[in-house]
Write a protein that holds these residues in place. Structure first.
Motif, PDB file in Angstrom:
ATOM      1  N   VAL A 422       0.276   5.052  -8.117  1.00 35.25           N
ATOM      2  CA  VAL A 422       0.607   3.968  -7.100  1.00 35.25           C
ATOM      3  C   VAL A 422       1.734   3.278  -7.786  1.00 35.25           C
ATOM      4  N   ASP A 423       2.074   2.150  -6.608  1.00 35.98           N
ATOM      5  CA  ASP A 423       3.132   1.439  -6.994  1.00 35.98           C
ATOM      6  C   ASP A 423       2.888   0.348  -8.199  1.00 35.98           C
ATOM      7  N   ASP A 425       3.317  -2.670  -8.363  1.00 33.09           N
ATOM      8  CA  ASP A 425       2.798  -3.764  -7.875  1.00 33.09           C
ATOM      9  C   ASP A 425       1.218  -3.851  -7.885  1.00 33.09           C
ATOM     10  N   TRP A 426       0.650  -2.630  -7.920  1.00 37.82           N
ATOM     11  CA  TRP A 426      -0.892  -2.353  -7.933  1.00 37.82           C
ATOM     12  C   TRP A 426      -1.433  -3.163  -9.223  1.00 37.82           C
ATOM     13  N   LYS A 432       1.195  -6.825 -15.175  1.00 33.01           N
ATOM     14  CA  LYS A 432       2.464  -6.723 -14.405  1.00 33.01           C
ATOM     15  C   LYS A 432       3.669  -7.841 -15.119  1.00 33.01           C
TER      16      LYS A 432
END
Length: 448
Positions: A422-423, A425-426, A432
């Motif tokens: 996944v990116d 940003d997930w 993050k």
């Protein structure tokens, strides 16, 4: 010269020392095939057994005499006969067995009496005590075949053997037993060694044999060069044995494996098949993690558990090489001590061979699996899979819906186990903020 000592002896001795400590006071039953003695291996085997005993191990030595008996039979013009995996011992064969046993006992006692200067035996005093420790019964008639003087172990004199070991002596047992009426029976070394190990609940049963070991896993040439399985779970050994025919040939896989399985099923912690062709195979098997032969072990002896503060040093030692080569993000000791309760470890023989940490983000119903590490010594044996499954279960127990990992080098391993990329940003907001853009780690997620 000093550098050579610094970079060879010191690391080697440090790696061996934990095993010296671990085996002190333990009881080993060692079965030496008569073929090893016929091949001239007795002097070195005696030296190695004396070294092992000097480091606090209690040793029961059981010798075989298959080729020696056959040699005596040939000299008398008498052919050997076998059935059901055992020798049929008629009167001539019994005489030959008694002669061979007497000669071998003499040779073995002589070998342990050689306190040679400038050898590992220098200054050693090894007392070898033998006696009527085995009570036997006749095999009798099987499928119409009379085995005559061939026998099976009826009883082991545990008190007598234990008393001798406690006095600091090595116990030597020939493959003979006697009935309560004094009748002699020819036994097999393998059955005697297994019965003695079981009766004593020995810590190890080691067969020194013609067999180099056992291989059942497919070879992976790009990552492995070991032609055998150095560790064989008991269940896998039993499954393999079920597919093999009974045999009288010591070079066949099933010949020694059946006894290793029986020993482990009846309480012996570990049983080993070692090649006598490799000089020092006993020392390599007992004092090195990988060993030289195949060890059959009940998987319950391997501890998959949550870490404690006593494991911090082992975790640090495990992950440090991977931090140095950039596979893992560096973690300091304080961080690991603080988070040790988050770690799951696999511990074997007091050494940590795999670990991983679980960091929950309950607000996002997910958790990070971090620092998944498997020792190079045990890679390819499924330890990573075991730790992953335990981490998944811990996450489920917390009511979480997924776990995620950040990796730069092991993407495909995780993809094969149900993770998807996944990116970044997930990631949960709290994670993050700590994402290191310089490492450019991939983010992989698995739904639970």
């Amino acid at each position: 010269m000093s550098a050579v000592f610094d970079f060879t002896f010191v690391p080697w001795f440090r790696s061996v020392a934990p095993y010296i400590h671990m085996h002190r006071g333990k009881t080993f039953v060692v079965g030496i095939a008569g073929e090893a003695i016929a091949a001239g291996k007795l002097p070195n085997l005696a030296q190695d057994l004396a070294l092992i005993q000097s480091m606090g191990v209690r040793i029961v030595l059981v010798h075989g005499f298959r080729p020696q008996v056959n040699e005596q039979l040939a000299a008398k013009g008498h052919a050997p006969h076998y059935s059901h995996g055992m020798r049929i011992t008629d009167g001539v064969a019994l005489d030959c067995a008694q002669e061979a046993a007497g000669q071998l006992r003499f040779e073995i006692e002589a070998a342990f009496s050689q306190a040679l200067p400038n050898t590992p035996m220098a200054g050693a005093t090894v007392r070898v005590i033998s006696g009527n420790f085995i009570t036997a019964r006749p095999v009798g008639i099987l499928d119409g075949i009379d085995f005559q003087h061939s026998g099976l172990v009826r009883k082991v004199d545990v008190a007598g053997i234990t008393q001798t070991l406690t006095a600091g002596s090595m116990v030597l047992i020939s493959p003979f037993g006697f009935s309560p009426t004094g009748e002699a029976f020819n036994l097999t070394m393998e059955e005697v060694a297994t019965s003695v190990a079981t009766a004593l609940q020995a810590d190890k049963l080691l067969f020194v044999t013609e067999t180099p070991g056992i291989r059942i896993r497919p070879m992976e040439p790009e990552s492995e060069d070991n032609p055998i399985d150095t560790e064989l779970p008991l269940d896998a050994a039993k499954q393999l044995l079920a597919t093999l025919p009974h045999t009288t040939d010591p070079s066949d896989i099933a010949f020694y494996l059946q006894h290793c399985v029986k020993a482990c099923e009846t309480g012996v912690e570990r049983s080993h098949i070692l090649p006598f062709a490799v000089d020092g195979s006993l020392l390599l098997e007992v004092y090195m993690h990988d060993g030289i032969g195949t060890m059959v072990v009940d998987e319950k002896l391997e501890s998959l558990r949550e870490a404690t503060h006593e494991d911090v040093g082992g975790i640090l030692q495990l992950i440090e090489p991977f931090e140095k080569d950039g596979t893992l993000v560096k973690r300091d000791r304080n961080e690991i001590e603080r988070d040790v309760g988050q770690y799951t470890v696999i511990e074997h023989d007091g050494v940590i061979f795999a670990c991983a940490a679980l960091y929950p983000y309950p607000e996002a119903q997910t958790a990070e699996m971090a620092a998944l590490t498997v020792s190079p010594q045990s890679q390819g044996q499924g330890d990573g899979e075991k730790v992953l499954k335990r981490i998944e279960q811990r996450a489920r127990n917390k009511g979480l819906k997924s776990i995620f990992v950040l990796t730069t080098r092991t993407k495909h391993w995780f993809l094969k186990r149900g993770f998807v990329q996944v990116d970044p940003d997930w990631l949960p907001e709290a994670r993050k903020r700590k994402y290191n853009t310089d490492r450019r780690s991939l983010v992989l997620v698995k739904k639970l």
